[in-house]
Enzyme design. Structure first.
Site, short mmCIF file in Angstrom:
data_model
loop_
_atom_site.label_atom_id
_atom_site.label_comp_id
_atom_site.label_asym_id
_atom_site.label_seq_id
_atom_site.Cartn_x
_atom_site.Cartn_y
_atom_site.Cartn_z
N ARG A 173 0.80 -1.22 0.00
CA ARG A 173 0.00 0.00 0.00
C ARG A 173 0.84 1.27 0.00
O ARG A 173 0.29 2.37 -0.12
CB ARG A 173 -0.92 0.03 1.23
CG ARG A 173 -1.86 -1.15 1.30
CD ARG A 173 -3.05 -0.91 2.19
NE ARG A 173 -2.77 -0.19 3.42
CZ ARG A 173 -3.67 -0.01 4.38
NH1 ARG A 173 -4.89 -0.49 4.24
NH2 ARG A 173 -3.36 0.66 5.48
N ARG A 187 -21.39 -3.41 4.62
CA ARG A 187 -20.14 -3.47 5.37
C ARG A 187 -19.94 -2.17 6.13
O ARG A 187 -20.23 -1.09 5.62
CB ARG A 187 -18.95 -3.69 4.43
CG ARG A 187 -18.89 -5.05 3.78
CD ARG A 187 -17.65 -5.14 2.92
NE ARG A 187 -17.60 -6.36 2.15
CZ ARG A 187 -16.65 -6.63 1.26
NH1 ARG A 187 -15.70 -5.75 1.03
NH2 ARG A 187 -16.66 -7.77 0.59
#
Length: 219
Positions: A89, A156
């Protein structure tokens, strides 16, 4: 032994594409998001930490992501190789990856931000069995209910407009520069993430020089 990384913004389908690639090639699929969701569902100490982070709309720390990936790779159960999504990332993680593993390819799934928003905000999940749905192209037979166990579907906790905008900012600011590092090794392949799943999978395989993907129903 094959070692692949699939990168892309949230909702680009990198987890789905990684699973298809891993299954046919007998590779181990390492999905960072899947690992975190498993810990949340099973109420582990890590899961509680991740749940608290998501509840505030923040992103899981780079340090925790890096720790999870390193621990998983140390298991060395990937005899024929691995395909990983959700990592690296940032630049430091990319440098670690290039130093530690001789990657065969980095697949970058390209998807415009507007399409990301449309896809992500349409996702639903069963909190009981973990089955995923998408109201765009994979709706449950009974509105709002899981086809497998009948439990009520939910969104979610990290699929809110606010959380999504934070993830988009994080991706463009930190993850996109990772591609520039990988491009120095000439291992990056850009693939359009907008077509249907099967078409994207075949585009990935074509660019990697692999046999075409044949859906299970057609075999």
């Amino acid at each position: 032994m094959r070692k692949y990384v699939i990168m892309g913004v949230q909702g680009s389908g990198k987890g789905t594409q990684a699973q298809l690639l891993a299954k046919d090639l007998d590779l181990v699929h390492i999905g960072v998001g899947d690992i975190f969701r498993w810990n949340v569902r099973n109420h582990t100490k890590m899961g509680a930490q991740v749940k608290r982070t998501m509840a505030t709309g923040e992103l899981v720390s780079d340090e925790l992501v890096e720790s999870v990936v390193q621990d998983r790779l140390r298991q060395h159960d990937w005899n024929y190789g691995f395909v990983i999504d959700g990592f690296p990332r940032n630049g430091r993680q990319a440098e670690f990856f290039m130093e530690s593993f001789d990657l065969d390819a980095v697949i970058h799934l390209e998807l415009p931000d507007d399409e990301v928003r449309r896809r992500v905000l349409s996702r639903r999940v069963c909190p009981n069995c973990g089955m995923d749905y998408n109201l765009i192209g994979d709706r449950p037979e009974q509105e709002g209910r899981c086809d497998i166990c009948g439990h009520e579907l939910t969104t979610r906790s990290d699929d809110t407009p606010e959380a999504l905008e934070a993830r988009l900012r994080d991706y463009h600011e930190k993850t996109r520069p990772v591609l520039e590092l990988f491009q120095r090794k000439e291992v990056v392949h850009d693939v359009d993430g907008r077509p249907p799943v099967d078409e994207v999978q075949n585009a990935i395989r074509k660019t990697l020089g692999l046999p075409a993907y044949v859906p299970a129903d057609d075999r």
